[in-house]
Design a protein around this motif. Structure first.
Motif, short mmCIF file in Angstrom:
data_model
loop_
_atom_site.label_atom_id
_atom_site.label_comp_id
_atom_site.label_asym_id
_atom_site.label_seq_id
_atom_site.Cartn_x
_atom_site.Cartn_y
_atom_site.Cartn_z
N GLY A 294 0.81 -1.21 0.00
CA GLY A 294 0.00 0.00 0.00
C GLY A 294 0.84 1.25 0.00
N ASN A 295 2.17 1.10 -0.16
CA ASN A 295 3.07 2.25 -0.15
C ASN A 295 3.81 2.33 -1.47
OD1 ASN A 295 4.16 4.48 1.11
ND2 ASN A 295 5.83 3.34 2.06
N GLY A 296 3.11 2.02 -2.56
CA GLY A 296 3.72 2.00 -3.87
C GLY A 296 3.98 3.39 -4.41
N SER A 297 4.99 3.50 -5.27
CA SER A 297 5.34 4.78 -5.87
C SER A 297 4.37 5.13 -6.99
CB SER A 297 6.77 4.70 -6.41
OG SER A 297 6.85 3.75 -7.47
N VAL A 298 4.55 6.32 -7.55
CA VAL A 298 3.64 6.77 -8.60
C VAL A 298 3.79 5.94 -9.88
CG1 VAL A 298 3.51 9.12 -7.73
CG2 VAL A 298 5.29 8.52 -9.39
N GLY A 301 1.28 0.55 -11.52
CA GLY A 301 0.10 0.52 -12.37
C GLY A 301 0.36 0.89 -13.82
N THR A 302 1.59 1.24 -14.14
CA THR A 302 1.94 1.57 -15.53
C THR A 302 3.10 0.68 -15.98
OG1 THR A 302 3.49 3.31 -14.85
CG2 THR A 302 1.21 3.96 -15.28
N ASN A 329 9.99 -11.38 -13.89
CA ASN A 329 8.53 -11.50 -13.82
C ASN A 329 7.91 -10.24 -13.20
OD1 ASN A 329 9.52 -11.89 -11.28
ND2 ASN A 329 8.09 -13.53 -10.73
N TYR A 330 8.52 -9.10 -13.50
CA TYR A 330 8.09 -7.82 -12.94
C TYR A 330 6.58 -7.61 -13.10
CZ TYR A 330 7.60 -2.73 -12.53
OH TYR A 330 7.20 -1.46 -12.17
N ASP A 331 5.94 -7.22 -11.99
CA ASP A 331 4.51 -6.95 -11.96
C ASP A 331 4.31 -5.47 -11.68
OD1 ASP A 331 1.81 -6.70 -11.41
OD2 ASP A 331 1.71 -8.39 -10.04
N MET A 332 3.74 -4.73 -12.62
CA MET A 332 3.63 -3.28 -12.48
C MET A 332 2.70 -2.87 -11.35
SD MET A 332 1.28 -2.29 -15.77
CE MET A 332 -0.41 -2.88 -15.97
N ASN A 333 1.94 -3.82 -10.80
CA ASN A 333 1.03 -3.49 -9.69
C ASN A 333 1.58 -3.93 -8.34
OD1 ASN A 333 -1.13 -2.40 -11.34
ND2 ASN A 333 -1.47 -4.50 -12.04
N ASN A 334 2.80 -4.41 -8.31
CA ASN A 334 3.38 -4.96 -7.10
C ASN A 334 4.55 -4.10 -6.63
OD1 ASN A 334 3.04 -6.97 -5.23
ND2 ASN A 334 3.61 -8.63 -6.60
N PRO A 335 4.45 -3.36 -5.55
CA PRO A 335 5.58 -2.54 -5.09
C PRO A 335 6.76 -3.41 -4.68
CG PRO A 335 3.52 -1.84 -4.06
CD PRO A 335 3.24 -3.16 -4.71
N TYR A 336 7.92 -3.14 -5.25
CA TYR A 336 9.12 -3.94 -5.00
C TYR A 336 10.07 -3.24 -4.04
CZ TYR A 336 8.01 -7.09 -8.88
OH TYR A 336 7.40 -8.02 -9.69
N ARG A 337 10.77 -4.05 -3.24
CA ARG A 337 11.90 -3.51 -2.50
C ARG A 337 12.90 -2.93 -3.50
NH1 ARG A 337 11.30 -8.64 0.17
NH2 ARG A 337 10.81 -8.43 2.39
N LEU A 338 13.63 -1.90 -3.07
CA LEU A 338 14.67 -1.28 -3.89
C LEU A 338 15.97 -1.32 -3.08
CD1 LEU A 338 15.52 0.32 -6.44
CD2 LEU A 338 14.85 2.40 -5.21
N VAL A 339 17.00 -1.96 -3.65
CA VAL A 339 18.27 -2.14 -2.94
C VAL A 339 19.40 -1.52 -3.75
CG1 VAL A 339 19.86 -3.79 -1.91
CG2 VAL A 339 17.41 -4.31 -1.96
N PHE A 340 20.12 -0.59 -3.13
CA PHE A 340 21.31 0.01 -3.74
C PHE A 340 22.55 -0.73 -3.24
CE2 PHE A 340 18.22 3.35 -4.18
CZ PHE A 340 18.58 4.02 -5.35
N GLY A 341 23.41 -1.15 -4.19
CA GLY A 341 24.67 -1.77 -3.85
C GLY A 341 25.82 -0.88 -4.32
N TRP A 342 26.55 -0.29 -3.37
CA TRP A 342 27.60 0.68 -3.67
C TRP A 342 28.95 -0.04 -3.76
CZ3 TRP A 342 25.52 5.40 -4.61
CH2 TRP A 342 24.26 5.67 -4.07
N HIS A 343 29.74 0.29 -4.77
CA HIS A 343 31.01 -0.41 -4.97
C HIS A 343 32.11 0.13 -4.06
CE1 HIS A 343 32.79 2.92 -7.23
NE2 HIS A 343 31.71 2.98 -8.00
N ASN A 402 9.12 7.22 -10.55
CA ASN A 402 8.23 7.61 -11.63
C ASN A 402 8.08 6.55 -12.71
OD1 ASN A 402 7.54 10.21 -10.62
ND2 ASN A 402 9.49 11.02 -11.35
N THR A 403 9.05 5.67 -12.84
CA THR A 403 9.05 4.72 -13.96
C THR A 403 8.85 3.28 -13.53
OG1 THR A 403 11.47 4.55 -13.85
CG2 THR A 403 10.53 6.21 -15.35
N LEU A 404 8.94 2.99 -12.23
CA LEU A 404 8.81 1.62 -11.74
C LEU A 404 7.89 1.60 -10.53
CD1 LEU A 404 12.59 0.62 -11.90
CD2 LEU A 404 10.80 -0.16 -13.47
N CYS A 405 7.45 0.40 -10.15
CA CYS A 405 6.61 0.24 -8.97
C CYS A 405 7.50 -0.08 -7.77
CB CYS A 405 5.58 -0.88 -9.21
SG CYS A 405 4.29 -0.96 -7.93
N ILE A 406 7.81 0.95 -7.02
CA ILE A 406 8.74 0.86 -5.89
C ILE A 406 7.97 0.93 -4.58
CG2 ILE A 406 10.69 1.97 -4.72
CD1 ILE A 406 11.35 0.73 -7.44
#
Length: 536
Positions: A294-298, A301-302, A329-343, A402-406
């Motif tokens: 319920g905390n998906g980004s804008v 749905g696209t 299997n990306y689902d545009m209606n499913n908010p995904y975790r976002l993980v940054f890996g810094w080198h 803006n471009t992904l379901c985060i």
């Protein structure tokens, strides 16, 4: 100059074996990360059939005793050298081509041999789990009370999993629903999952009933109800915690030091009175897609506006690059975790991506989007000169939202060496944006503007680090302990030798893993960090 980081997987072997049963085309594969006399085994079961299945079972045949100490995303039973794993209530349904992952840690003697793996399943539609209506998960259950009848509450059957451990091996807990005892378990000293199904309604209590006023204490990590995790430290009613020199005075704690209980709120759909807390939205499992919060980004749905691979973005006139990996299997209606890996210093986004984002991508099993940013041209690491690395991060976040379901509530940062320093800086400057960080061998050497807020942190540092001194890691840790209002008291947590600080603000734990080693990640980094991230 920093040395290139060591490969984290000390030993990895892959076995893909065909299904031994001829009923359903399930396959399973297993790979291992080993060190000294310890190991982590990660297993993937895949539905290769043309029809969906609603439950699976995997048998793993070890050459000698498996010595299991910790597990996740499956219910385990051990008979001799064979470990049988069955799905949880949240990851039993597999569509054609879909996979589920689980794993466990243990000890071994001599050379470790990856166990043979075979799988089976059930394609009927009666249940999402092949287990019986009162199945219990643990490697050694357990003195138990009788399953309560359905005379109180009624309604649909719910699967409830309690993840807990004792400190002496003598502690027992009781699961109560609506004031009725459902099941009791004697706890292992390692975190284990204990599962039962019940159609009772009402508030869920995990009660500690055998306090001997000595060293017997219980740590409850979370409860899973209907596939949704409710973290113990997020619950406001804990009558067994110790605080203010009395029992029941330390609410919002994972610990039961006295006779008492933690109230995890009501069973979904029950007719009980209002719950005392709101369930957490974060699943503990690694299924083929993330669970909506319920905390998906804008961008939800696209159609995805980005694809897996290298991309560039102009930030204040400077061209910056990153590599992103989006689940197949990306689902545009499913908010995904976002993980940054810094080198690390002298490293690159390619290095991080090629090492599966510090091994976390394999742990996630399709539940997260991973990003590996590249340092600014002409730099060796994350110097954040004039704030440009933080500006780069904010620009990436804007683009991804803006471009992904985060999932806006589950953004994470991980990294080793200079990547650990950047993760520390992110945790201080963007505590209101990131949910948790996992720096390894880092320090407070990347400039930042301190947000002042708390953030969950899993921190590791080798005691013999001659590149980024151990004291620098301790200094960084202490800053996060202060920001999270933690006490100086610690309790052991898995994997050893990690400890978790007590008294931290609810939902903002700090785990400290001081290990005997140099400038490297500990061997358990990927599995331990992902388990920590999965708490949120």
């Amino acid at each position: 100059m920093f040395n290139p980081r060591k490969v984290m997987l000390a030993s990895a072997m892959l076995f893909v074996l065909p299904l031994t049963s001829n009923v359903h085309a399930l396959t399973c594969s297993a790979d291992a990360d080993t060190w000294n006399n310890g190991y982590t085994l990660n297993v993937t079961v895949t539905n290769d059939d043309n029809s969906a299945i609603n439950g699976w079972e995997v048998a793993l045949d070890f050459a000698r005793s498996p010595g299991i100490s910790n597990s996740w995303n499956a219910e385990l039973t051990t008979s001799g050298n064979t470990v049988t794993a069955t799905n949880g209530s949240w990851n039993g349904n597999l569509a054609p081509g879909q996979s589920a992952g689980f794993g466990f840690q243990g000890t071994h003697n001599g050379n470790f041999v990856v166990p043979d793996c075979s799988a089976g399943g059930d394609s009927n539609n009666s249940s999402s789990s092949p287990n019986s209506s009162s199945s219990i998960s643990s490697s050694t259950p357990i003195s138990s009370s009788s399953i309560a009848s359905s005379s109180v509450g009624g309604g649909d059957t719910n699967s409830i999993t309690v993840r807990a451990r004792g400190t002496t091996g003598s502690e027992s807990i009781t699961l109560r629903v609506g004031g009725t005892d459902v099941e009791s378990w004697t706890l292992d000293t390692s975190m284990m999952d204990y599962t039962v199904e019940t159609n009772l309604g009402g508030d869920i209590h995990v009660a500690f009933t055998n306090d001997n006023d000595g060293e017997a204490d219980v740590e409850v990590d979370y409860v899973i109800v209907g596939g949704v995790t409710r973290q113990a430290e997020d619950q406001s009613e804990n009558t067994g915690a110790w605080g203010n020199d009395q029992c029941g005075g330390g609410s919002n704690s994972q610990w039961l030091h006295c006779n008492g209980y933690i109230n995890f709120g009501s069973v979904p759909g029950s007719s009980s009175s209002s719950p005392s807390s709101t369930p957490s939205s974060s699943p503990s499992s690694s299924s083929s897609s993330s669970t909506p919060t319920g905390n998906g980004s804008v961008g939800c749905g696209t159609t995805a506006g980005l694809s897996t691979g290298r991309h560039s973005i102009n930030v204040n006139g400077l061209n910056r690059e990153y590599i992103i990996d989006i689940p197949s299997n990306y689902d545009m209606n499913n908010p995904y975790r976002l993980v940054f890996g810094w080198h690390w210093r002298g490293g690159s986004a390619d290095n991080v991506a090629n090492e599966s984002y510090y091994g976390l991508q394999g742990q996630a099993n399709g539940t997260a989007i991973f990003v590996a940013p590249d340092r600014a041209p002409g730099e060796n690491g994350w110097t954040n000169t004039d704030g440009r690395d933080m500006a780069f991060l904010r620009a990436m976040l804007d683009e991804f939202r803006n471009t992904l379901c985060i999932d806006e509530g589950r953004i994470f940062s991980a990294g080793w060496s200079y990547g650990g320093m950047m993760s520390f800086a992110v945790g201080r400057e963007m505590a209101d944006t990131f949910r948790a960080i996992a720096p390894a061998s880092g320090a407070l050497w990347t400039p930042y503007n301190d947000n002042g807020g708390p953030i969950a942190a899993w921190i590791s540092h080798g005691t013999n680090d001659s590149v980024v001194g151990y004291d620098a890691g301790v200094t960084a840790r202490d800053l996060f302990l202060e920001a999270n209002s933690c006490s100086n008291n610690t309790v052991p947590t898995q994997p050893s030798p990690c400890v978790e600080y007590q008294g931290c603000q609810a939902g903002h734990p700090v785990v400290w893993c001081s290990f005997n080693g140099g400038h490297t990640t500990p061997s358990f980094y990927s599995s331990a960090v992902w388990e920590f991230f999965s708490r949120f």
